[in-house]
Motif scaffolding. Structure first.
Motif, PDB file in Angstrom:
ATOM      1  N   VAL A 126     -36.934  48.337 -88.068  1.00  0.00           N
ATOM      2  CA  VAL A 126     -38.031  47.845 -87.238  1.00  0.00           C
ATOM      3  C   VAL A 126     -37.518  47.425 -85.864  1.00  0.00           C
ATOM      4  O   VAL A 126     -36.369  47.030 -85.711  1.00  0.00           O
ATOM      5  N   ASP A 127     -38.423  47.519 -84.887  1.00  0.00           N
ATOM      6  CA  ASP A 127     -38.132  47.040 -83.546  1.00  0.00           C
ATOM      7  C   ASP A 127     -39.379  46.362 -83.002  1.00  0.00           C
ATOM      8  O   ASP A 127     -40.326  46.091 -83.761  1.00  0.00           O
ATOM      9  N   SER A 128     -39.408  46.083 -81.719  1.00  0.00           N
ATOM     10  CA  SER A 128     -40.518  45.332 -81.134  1.00  0.00           C
ATOM     11  C   SER A 128     -41.840  46.097 -81.160  1.00  0.00           C
ATOM     12  O   SER A 128     -42.889  45.528 -80.867  1.00  0.00           O
ATOM     13  N   ASN A 129     -41.811  47.361 -81.537  1.00  0.00           N
ATOM     14  CA  ASN A 129     -43.011  48.178 -81.604  1.00  0.00           C
ATOM     15  C   ASN A 129     -43.717  48.080 -82.966  1.00  0.00           C
ATOM     16  O   ASN A 129     -44.826  48.585 -83.124  1.00  0.00           O
ATOM     17  N   PHE A 130     -43.072  47.434 -83.931  1.00  0.00           N
ATOM     18  CA  PHE A 130     -43.636  47.314 -85.275  1.00  0.00           C
ATOM     19  C   PHE A 130     -44.391  45.999 -85.423  1.00  0.00           C
ATOM     20  O   PHE A 130     -43.846  44.933 -85.110  1.00  0.00           O
ATOM     21  N   TYR A 131     -45.618  46.081 -85.927  1.00  0.00           N
ATOM     22  CA  TYR A 131     -46.442  44.904 -86.178  1.00  0.00           C
ATOM     23  C   TYR A 131     -46.883  44.900 -87.645  1.00  0.00           C
ATOM     24  O   TYR A 131     -47.026  45.950 -88.269  1.00  0.00           O
ATOM     25  N   CYS A 132     -47.162  43.701 -88.146  1.00  0.00           N
ATOM     26  CA  CYS A 132     -47.942  43.548 -89.380  1.00  0.00           C
ATOM     27  C   CYS A 132     -49.227  42.828 -88.982  1.00  0.00           C
ATOM     28  O   CYS A 132     -49.183  41.732 -88.424  1.00  0.00           O
ATOM     29  N   VAL A 133     -50.359  43.444 -89.262  1.00  0.00           N
ATOM     30  CA  VAL A 133     -51.644  42.923 -88.795  1.00  0.00           C
ATOM     31  C   VAL A 133     -52.205  41.910 -89.789  1.00  0.00           C
ATOM     32  O   VAL A 133     -52.339  42.203 -90.980  1.00  0.00           O
ATOM     33  N   SER A 138     -59.668  43.682 -88.846  1.00  0.00           N
ATOM     34  CA  SER A 138     -59.046  44.937 -88.448  1.00  0.00           C
ATOM     35  C   SER A 138     -58.976  45.931 -89.595  1.00  0.00           C
ATOM     36  O   SER A 138     -58.786  45.557 -90.760  1.00  0.00           O
ATOM     37  N   ARG A 139     -59.048  47.206 -89.266  1.00  0.00           N
ATOM     38  CA  ARG A 139     -58.868  48.265 -90.267  1.00  0.00           C
ATOM     39  C   ARG A 139     -57.421  48.301 -90.760  1.00  0.00           C
ATOM     40  O   ARG A 139     -57.118  48.899 -91.789  1.00  0.00           O
ATOM     41  N   TYR A 140     -56.516  47.677 -89.978  1.00  0.00           N
ATOM     42  CA  TYR A 140     -55.094  47.678 -90.324  1.00  0.00           C
ATOM     43  C   TYR A 140     -54.651  46.398 -91.034  1.00  0.00           C
ATOM     44  O   TYR A 140     -53.453  46.134 -91.146  1.00  0.00           O
ATOM     45  N   ILE A 145     -47.698  48.666 -88.903  1.00  0.00           N
ATOM     46  CA  ILE A 145     -48.130  49.685 -87.948  1.00  0.00           C
ATOM     47  C   ILE A 145     -47.162  49.774 -86.779  1.00  0.00           C
ATOM     48  O   ILE A 145     -46.369  48.865 -86.533  1.00  0.00           O
ATOM     49  N   LEU A 146     -47.264  50.901 -86.067  1.00  0.00           N
ATOM     50  CA  LEU A 146     -46.582  51.069 -84.788  1.00  0.00           C
ATOM     51  C   LEU A 146     -47.597  50.778 -83.702  1.00  0.00           C
ATOM     52  O   LEU A 146     -48.632  51.451 -83.604  1.00  0.00           O
ATOM     53  N   SER A 147     -47.322  49.799 -82.879  1.00  0.00           N
ATOM     54  CA  SER A 147     -48.319  49.325 -81.921  1.00  0.00           C
ATOM     55  C   SER A 147     -48.704  50.381 -80.884  1.00  0.00           C
ATOM     56  O   SER A 147     -49.812  50.377 -80.360  1.00  0.00           O
ATOM     57  N   ASP A 148     -47.803  51.308 -80.582  1.00  0.00           N
ATOM     58  CA  ASP A 148     -48.109  52.288 -79.543  1.00  0.00           C
ATOM     59  C   ASP A 148     -48.892  53.485 -80.064  1.00  0.00           C
ATOM     60  O   ASP A 148     -49.302  54.346 -79.286  1.00  0.00           O
ATOM     61  N   PHE A 154     -57.349  44.744 -83.281  1.00  0.00           N
ATOM     62  CA  PHE A 154     -56.898  43.466 -83.837  1.00  0.00           C
ATOM     63  C   PHE A 154     -56.488  42.518 -82.717  1.00  0.00           C
ATOM     64  O   PHE A 154     -56.036  42.941 -81.651  1.00  0.00           O
ATOM     65  N   ASN A 155     -56.653  41.241 -82.986  1.00  0.00           N
ATOM     66  CA  ASN A 155     -56.254  40.203 -82.039  1.00  0.00           C
ATOM     67  C   ASN A 155     -55.130  39.329 -82.574  1.00  0.00           C
ATOM     68  O   ASN A 155     -54.624  38.469 -81.867  1.00  0.00           O
ATOM     69  N   SER A 156     -54.774  39.542 -83.841  1.00  0.00           N
ATOM     70  CA  SER A 156     -53.745  38.718 -84.466  1.00  0.00           C
ATOM     71  C   SER A 156     -52.804  39.614 -85.265  1.00  0.00           C
ATOM     72  O   SER A 156     -53.260  40.513 -85.989  1.00  0.00           O
ATOM     73  N   PHE A 157     -51.526  39.361 -85.111  1.00  0.00           N
ATOM     74  CA  PHE A 157     -50.521  40.177 -85.803  1.00  0.00           C
ATOM     75  C   PHE A 157     -49.182  39.452 -85.791  1.00  0.00           C
ATOM     76  O   PHE A 157     -48.995  38.478 -85.057  1.00  0.00           O
ATOM     77  N   GLU A 158     -48.255  39.941 -86.618  1.00  0.00           N
ATOM     78  CA  GLU A 158     -46.886  39.433 -86.625  1.00  0.00           C
ATOM     79  C   GLU A 158     -45.961  40.481 -86.061  1.00  0.00           C
ATOM     80  O   GLU A 158     -46.030  41.658 -86.446  1.00  0.00           O
ATOM     81  N   HIS A 159     -45.090  40.074 -85.154  1.00  0.00           N
ATOM     82  CA  HIS A 159     -44.028  40.959 -84.704  1.00  0.00           C
ATOM     83  C   HIS A 159     -43.010  41.115 -85.838  1.00  0.00           C
ATOM     84  O   HIS A 159     -42.595  40.128 -86.450  1.00  0.00           O
ATOM     85  N   MET A 160     -42.600  42.339 -86.091  1.00  0.00           N
ATOM     86  CA  MET A 160     -41.603  42.575 -87.135  1.00  0.00           C
ATOM     87  C   MET A 160     -40.173  42.434 -86.606  1.00  0.00           C
ATOM     88  O   MET A 160     -39.213  42.493 -87.375  1.00  0.00           O
ATOM     89  N   LYS A 161     -40.046  42.251 -85.297  1.00  0.00           N
ATOM     90  CA  LYS A 161     -38.751  41.879 -84.735  1.00  0.00           C
ATOM     91  C   LYS A 161     -38.944  40.586 -83.978  1.00  0.00           C
ATOM     92  O   LYS A 161     -39.674  40.547 -82.972  1.00  0.00           O
ATOM     93  N   LEU A 162     -38.314  39.525 -84.462  1.00  0.00           N
ATOM     94  CA  LEU A 162     -38.498  38.189 -83.908  1.00  0.00           C
ATOM     95  C   LEU A 162     -37.315  37.805 -83.023  1.00  0.00           C
ATOM     96  O   LEU A 162     -36.228  38.393 -83.126  1.00  0.00           O
ATOM     97  N   PRO A 163     -37.494  36.804 -82.170  1.00  0.00           N
ATOM     98  CA  PRO A 163     -36.367  36.323 -81.367  1.00  0.00           C
ATOM     99  C   PRO A 163     -35.226  35.801 -82.228  1.00  0.00           C
ATOM    100  O   PRO A 163     -34.054  35.928 -81.873  1.00  0.00           O
ATOM    101  N   GLY A 164     -35.563  35.195 -83.366  1.00  0.00           N
ATOM    102  CA  GLY A 164     -34.547  34.696 -84.287  1.00  0.00           C
ATOM    103  C   GLY A 164     -34.167  35.747 -85.309  1.00  0.00           C
ATOM    104  O   GLY A 164     -34.511  36.918 -85.185  1.00  0.00           O
ATOM    105  N   ASN A 165     -33.437  35.303 -86.358  1.00  0.00           N
ATOM    106  CA  ASN A 165     -32.930  36.272 -87.331  1.00  0.00           C
ATOM    107  C   ASN A 165     -33.734  36.305 -88.624  1.00  0.00           C
ATOM    108  O   ASN A 165     -33.321  36.932 -89.593  1.00  0.00           O
ATOM    109  N   GLN A 166     -34.923  35.636 -88.650  1.00  0.00           N
ATOM    110  CA  GLN A 166     -35.664  35.550 -89.913  1.00  0.00           C
ATOM    111  C   GLN A 166     -36.032  36.919 -90.488  1.00  0.00           C
ATOM    112  O   GLN A 166     -36.028  37.112 -91.695  1.00  0.00           O
TER     113      GLN A 166
END
Length: 232
Positions: A126-133, A138-140, A145-148, A154-166
Motif C-alpha cells: 500500500v501507498d498514499s493512493n490506497f484508502y479504506c472507505v 458510499s458504494r465503497y 480502493i485506489l483513490s485515483d 465518499f467524504n470519510s476514509f482511512e489512509h492505508m499509509k500513515l505518517p506513523g508505523n501503525q
C-alpha cells in the motif's frame, strides 16, 4: 446437597471451558489456524492473542505463540451476524463506536508499506493512493480502493499509509464483508500498535515484532480466522 454441588461443578466446568479454544471447535471445523484474542472485560482496551494451529480438523490444537494486544478504545462489541453466542449485555458493533468486533472472522490480505516476499497469504503493498472507505453512504463502504481510479462518492476514509508505523504491517480482517452492511462497522485490521497502553479505533494491534511473526506464520491454505471474545 450432592445434586446442588454437581450442578455447580458442571456450570463451573462449562464456564472454564468457554474460555478455551476447544469450546469453539464447532465453529472452527474448516480452519486450521486460529488467532484467539481474549480481553478480561467488555470495556478493556488490552487483551492477549493466542496462536493455535493443527494439521487438520481431526487433530488437536497446538499452541504456537501468545503475546499482548490492544483493542478498541471502547473495548469489544459483538458482531450482530456472529455464529457464536454472547452475553446479552455485550453491545452490538456499529460504525464509529470505537469498539473492536467480537466473533469469528476470516482473514484477507496482508498489507505493508514495503514489498514482502515468501508470504503464504495474499499480499498488497500500500501507498498514499490506497484508502479504506468508512463513509456509510458510499458504494465503497468497507472496501480497499485506489483513490485515483474510484469514483469519489465518499467524504470519510482511512489512509492505508500513515505518517506513523501503525499500518507498516497489517492484515485485513473480513468483518462486515460479503456484503458490507452500511453502519455495522468498517476498516478492521490487525496492525502494529502505537504502544502497549494506546488503544485503537476498533482494530486489534500488537508490537511490531509480533506482527512480523504473525504475517509470516499465516497460511491461506489453513484458512486462518480471528476469534475474538470477552473472557468473562
Amino acid at each position: 446437597m450432592k445434586h446442588v454441588l454437581t450442578l455447580f461443578f458442571c456450570i463451573l466446568v462449562m464456564f472454564v471451558k468457554a474460555q478455551t479454544i476447544h469450546s469453539f471447535n464447532h465453529y472452527l471445523q474448516t480452519s486450521n489456524q486460529v488467532l484467539f484474542v481474549k480481553t478480561p472485560a467488555a470495556n478493556s482496551i488490552k487483551g492477549k492473542m493466542f496462536l493455535y494451529e493443527r494439521k487438520h480438523n481431526n487433530k488437536p490444537w497446538e499452541s504456537v505463540d501468545s503475546f499482548p494486544v490492544t483493542v478498541g478504545r471502547s473495548g469489544l462489541a459483538k458482531d450482530v451476524n456472529a455464529a457464536i453466542s454472547f452475553n446479552d449485555t455485550l453491545p452490538v458493533k456499529h460504525e464509529g463506536d470505537g469498539k473492536s468486533p467480537s466473533g469469528i472472522f476470516k482473514l484477507w490480505k496482508v498489507f505493508s508499506y514495503h514489498k514482502l516476499e515468501n508470504l503464504k497469504m495474499p499480499f498488497v503493498q500500500v501507498d498514499s493512493n490506497f484508502y479504506c472507505v468508512d463513509d456509510v453512504s458510499s458504494r465503497y463502504y468497507n472496501q480497499l480502493i485506489l483513490s485515483d481510479t474510484a469514483a469519489k462518492d465518499f467524504n470519510s476514509f482511512e489512509h492505508m499509509k500513515l505518517p506513523g508505523n501503525q499500518y507498516e504491517y497489517g492484515v485485513w480482517v473480513l468483518y462486515n464483508s460479503n456484503p458490507a452492511v452500511a453502519g455495522n462497522g468498517s476498516c478492521i485490521f490487525l496492525h502494529v500498535w502505537s504502544d502497549e497502553n494506546t488503544p485503537t479505533s476498533g482494530c486489534t494491534a500488537m508490537a511490531k515484532e509480533n506482527m512480523l511473526k504473525l504475517i509470516h506464520w499465516l497460511d491461506e491454505k489453513k484458512k486462518p480466522v480471528l476469534l475474538q471474545v470477552v473472557e468473562k
